[in-house]
Scaffold this motif. Structure first.
Motif, mmCIF file in Angstrom:
data_model
loop_
_atom_site.group_PDB
_atom_site.id
_atom_site.type_symbol
_atom_site.label_atom_id
_atom_site.label_comp_id
_atom_site.label_asym_id
_atom_site.label_seq_id
_atom_site.Cartn_x
_atom_site.Cartn_y
_atom_site.Cartn_z
ATOM 1 N N HIS A 73 16.197 -17.370 10.348
ATOM 2 C CA HIS A 73 14.820 -17.017 9.961
ATOM 3 C C HIS A 73 14.654 -15.492 9.935
ATOM 4 O O HIS A 73 14.051 -14.944 9.009
ATOM 5 N N VAL A 74 15.182 -14.816 10.946
ATOM 6 C CA VAL A 74 15.119 -13.347 10.993
ATOM 7 C C VAL A 74 15.842 -12.767 9.791
ATOM 8 O O VAL A 74 15.314 -11.891 9.091
ATOM 9 N N LYS A 83 0.818 -1.219 0.000
ATOM 10 C CA LYS A 83 0.000 0.000 0.000
ATOM 11 C C LYS A 83 0.851 1.270 0.000
ATOM 12 O O LYS A 83 0.332 2.373 0.038
ATOM 13 N N GLY A 84 2.189 1.109 -0.010
ATOM 14 C CA GLY A 84 3.070 2.267 -0.068
ATOM 15 C C GLY A 84 3.538 2.777 1.283
ATOM 16 O O GLY A 84 4.162 3.834 1.365
ATOM 17 N N GLY A 85 3.259 2.037 2.339
ATOM 18 C CA GLY A 85 3.688 2.456 3.666
ATOM 19 C C GLY A 85 5.106 2.011 3.976
ATOM 20 O O GLY A 85 5.732 1.300 3.199
ATOM 21 N N SER A 86 5.600 2.434 5.127
ATOM 22 C CA SER A 86 6.928 2.012 5.559
ATOM 23 C C SER A 86 6.790 1.133 6.795
ATOM 24 O O SER A 86 5.833 1.253 7.552
ATOM 25 N N TYR A 133 15.727 -1.996 11.580
ATOM 26 C CA TYR A 133 15.641 -2.306 10.152
ATOM 27 C C TYR A 133 14.367 -1.657 9.656
ATOM 28 O O TYR A 133 13.326 -1.747 10.313
ATOM 29 N N THR A 134 14.427 -0.997 8.521
ATOM 30 C CA THR A 134 13.268 -0.252 8.040
ATOM 31 C C THR A 134 13.284 -0.107 6.523
ATOM 32 O O THR A 134 14.323 -0.285 5.889
ATOM 33 N N THR A 135 12.135 0.250 5.971
ATOM 34 C CA THR A 135 12.034 0.617 4.563
ATOM 35 C C THR A 135 12.072 2.134 4.410
ATOM 36 O O THR A 135 12.072 2.643 3.302
ATOM 37 N N SER A 136 12.086 2.871 5.527
ATOM 38 C CA SER A 136 12.014 4.329 5.514
ATOM 39 C C SER A 136 13.401 4.970 5.431
ATOM 40 O O SER A 136 14.177 4.908 6.385
ATOM 41 N N LEU A 171 12.019 -8.727 2.819
ATOM 42 C CA LEU A 171 11.345 -7.434 2.918
ATOM 43 C C LEU A 171 12.222 -6.285 2.419
ATOM 44 O O LEU A 171 11.774 -5.147 2.344
ATOM 45 N N ASP A 172 13.482 -6.583 2.103
ATOM 46 C CA ASP A 172 14.427 -5.595 1.583
ATOM 47 C C ASP A 172 14.604 -4.422 2.556
ATOM 48 O O ASP A 172 14.535 -3.259 2.176
ATOM 49 N N LEU A 173 14.846 -4.775 3.828
ATOM 50 C CA LEU A 173 15.014 -3.755 4.863
ATOM 51 C C LEU A 173 16.479 -3.362 5.000
ATOM 52 O O LEU A 173 17.376 -4.165 4.785
ATOM 53 N N THR A 174 16.712 -2.123 5.371
ATOM 54 C CA THR A 174 18.043 -1.586 5.629
ATOM 55 C C THR A 174 18.091 -1.184 7.085
ATOM 56 O O THR A 174 17.086 -0.754 7.642
#
Length: 182
Positions: free
Chosen positions: A37-38, A18-21, A80-83, A45-48
């Motif tokens: 697993h983590v 939906k475009g959220g972070s 870890y985030t997508t933001s 999820l392609d988190l940084t």
């Protein structure tokens, strides 16, 4: 823990779609970061990630043994985030070292309150949320962002650190709600 992580991944994928972070936080030294697993979920999820020090964002000893009351507690965290805004907002908060301040240990009664977010951290986090929402508003009409963070700390916001440590900015004005289409 894996069941909870699987459920997190389901919700995270829906938010991203939906475009959220999304963001995921544990102490920097947590053994969970090395769990296969983590690691697999973070990769899918392609988190940084960004690591930062709580002593620069108001974590301090409220009880302190041996004269440590009021001293900053280092508590190093990793998120870890997508933001990109959260990554950029938290990256500067690195401990300036013993030339600026000494740390109180997170022990005894002080341990429990370090599990809560400080007002300083929440301000930085919410400012990044506002930037995320502005990006979202700019690309989608009718979007209404939600921002939630909970802090159970009873400490008063203060500036800890010095030198190159950035000051916590005041919260910006809220974004206007989108106009409803009739």
């Amino acid at each position: 823990m894996h069941i909870m992580l699987n459920h997190f991944e389901i919700v995270a994928n829906a938010v991203i779609k939906k475009g959220g972070s999304i963001s995921f936080e544990w102490p920097d030294c947590s053994a969970y970061w090395k769990d296969e697993h983590v690691q697999a979920v973070l990769k899918r999820l392609d988190l940084t990630f960004v690591s930062f020090d709580g002593c620069t964002l108001g974590w301090k000893s409220l009880y302190g043994r041996n004269g440590n009351k009021g001293k900053p507690i280092r508590k190093r965290l990793r998120i870890y985030t997508t933001s990109v805004h959260k990554l950029n907002s938290l990256a500067p908060y690195q401990c300036p070292g013993p030339k600026v301040h000494n740390h109180a240990p997170a022990e005894g009664k002080d341990t429990a309150h370090t599990a809560s977010y400080t007002p300083e951290f929440c301000t930085v986090w919410h400012n990044a949320d506002i930037k995320d929402a502005a990006d979202y508003y700019g690309s989608r009409s009718g979007a209404i962002p939600a921002r939630v963070a909970v802090s159970t700390t009873t400490s008063t916001p203060t500036s800890v650190g010095g030198g190159a440590t950035p000051a916590v900015p005041p919260p910006p004005a809220p974004l206007p709600l989108p106009k409803r289409q009739t």
